[in-house]
Write a protein that holds these residues in place. Structure first.
Motif, PDB file in Angstrom:
ATOM      1  N   GLY A 154       6.482 -64.489  64.967  1.00 29.70           N
ATOM      2  CA  GLY A 154       5.481 -65.560  64.892  1.00 29.70           C
ATOM      3  C   GLY A 154       4.696 -65.539  63.628  1.00 29.70           C
ATOM      4  O   GLY A 154       5.069 -65.226  62.579  1.00 29.70           O
ATOM      5  N   LEU A 155       3.406 -65.664  63.705  1.00 32.48           N
ATOM      6  CA  LEU A 155       2.343 -65.811  62.725  1.00 32.48           C
ATOM      7  C   LEU A 155       2.436 -64.740  61.706  1.00 32.48           C
ATOM      8  O   LEU A 155       2.566 -63.408  62.111  1.00 32.48           O
ATOM      9  N   PRO A 156       2.372 -64.914  60.442  1.00 30.78           N
ATOM     10  CA  PRO A 156       2.271 -63.984  59.241  1.00 30.78           C
ATOM     11  C   PRO A 156       1.247 -63.071  59.493  1.00 30.78           C
ATOM     12  O   PRO A 156       0.135 -63.315  60.327  1.00 30.78           O
ATOM     13  N   ALA A 157       1.114 -61.723  58.937  1.00 36.21           N
ATOM     14  CA  ALA A 157       0.013 -60.695  59.149  1.00 36.21           C
ATOM     15  C   ALA A 157      -0.173 -59.802  57.825  1.00 36.21           C
ATOM     16  O   ALA A 157       0.968 -59.867  56.947  1.00 36.21           O
ATOM     17  N   VAL A 158      -1.136 -59.092  57.700  1.00 41.04           N
ATOM     18  CA  VAL A 158      -1.057 -58.321  56.417  1.00 41.04           C
ATOM     19  C   VAL A 158      -0.895 -56.842  57.297  1.00 41.04           C
ATOM     20  O   VAL A 158      -1.799 -56.323  58.114  1.00 41.04           O
ATOM     21  N   PHE A 159       0.042 -55.935  57.099  1.00 40.84           N
ATOM     22  CA  PHE A 159       0.257 -54.591  57.402  1.00 40.84           C
ATOM     23  C   PHE A 159      -0.284 -53.665  56.168  1.00 40.84           C
ATOM     24  O   PHE A 159      -0.207 -54.007  55.168  1.00 40.84           O
TER      25      PHE A 159
END
Ligand SMILES: O=C(O)CCC(=O)C(=O)O
Ligand SMILES: [Mn+2]
Length: 218
Positions: A154-159
């Motif tokens: 799904g949506l991108p994220a910052v890990f």
């Protein structure tokens, strides 16, 4: 190998793993060949064990909604963090780990250098825009000799991928649909988290990010 056997070698390019630290790597797009099976399985699991907002031991409601599949499921409440064999909301065992989860987890762990990984737990996290997961270690498993395999959909994220101490500077790793992060060995207890999810709409999942965290907990 993440293609070929199922979908033909040309379906998804096999990309090199990107090292994040000793024992940790990012496998971009590694889960794409499994995406349809994964998303169907998430729907099936969450029809039986619906997403819920757990409470921290300190009494705070977690913004990320969670469910589980496998012999063990991770929960949190006023009594603490732990694994249970049953969904406390229904009293039923957690839905079993789908074949696609197991297959993907084993293949990703092997690409990360960890052979013989057989998870028995999958925490499913649902993030909506604004939801975040603060820096933490995954340490409620019985042993820490097995890696963690974490799948983004799904949506991108910052890990955020930090060190073994909470205060150490954390890498900011952008994660997209289909990316997999594997960490184990000397990296197993590194602090990690997710920055608040940015608003957006994913073509398959809409305004959400789903994360599968596969572990050997028992
Ligand atoms: O959502 C993610 O990518 C990380 C999830 C995580 O760290 C956890 O569930 O313990
Ligand atoms: Mn974690």
């Amino acid at each position: 190998m993440n293609t070929g056997d199922l979908f033909g070698a040309a379906a998804v390019p096999v990309r090199a793993e990107e090292p994040l630290a000793e024992g940790a790597c990012l496998l971009r797009g590694f889960a794409l060949p499994w995406q349809t099976a994964l998303l169907e399985a998430v729907d099936d699991i969450t029809a039986r064990a619906p997403f819920r907002h757990l409470t921290t031991p300190g009494g705070l409601r977690m913004s990320v909604a969670m469910s589980n599949a496998g012999a063990l499921g991770w929960i949190s409440d006023r009594r603490g963090y732990r694994y249970t064999a049953r969904d406390p909301d229904s009293g039923l065992p957690w839905p079993p780990l789908p074949h696609a989860f197991l297959q993907l987890a084993k293949a990703a762990a092997a690409r990360g250098g960890f052979t013989d990984f057989t998870p028995d737990a999958c925490l499913i996290n649902r993030y909506r825009p604004g939801d975040r997961l603060t820096l933490h270690q995954d340490r409620d498993e019985r042993e820490h000799i097995h890696p963690i395999v974490s799948v983004s959909l799904g949506l991108p994220a910052v890990f955020l991928f930090g060190g073994l101490q909470r205060g150490e500077l954390a890498l900011r790793v952008p994660l997209a649909h289909g990316d997999v992060v594997v960490w184990g060995g000397p990296a197993r207890l590194r602090f990690h988290g997710i920055l608040p999810l940015k608003p957006g709409a994913h073509e398959l999942l809409g305004e959400q990010r789903i994360n599968l965290t596969l572990r050997k907990a028992g």
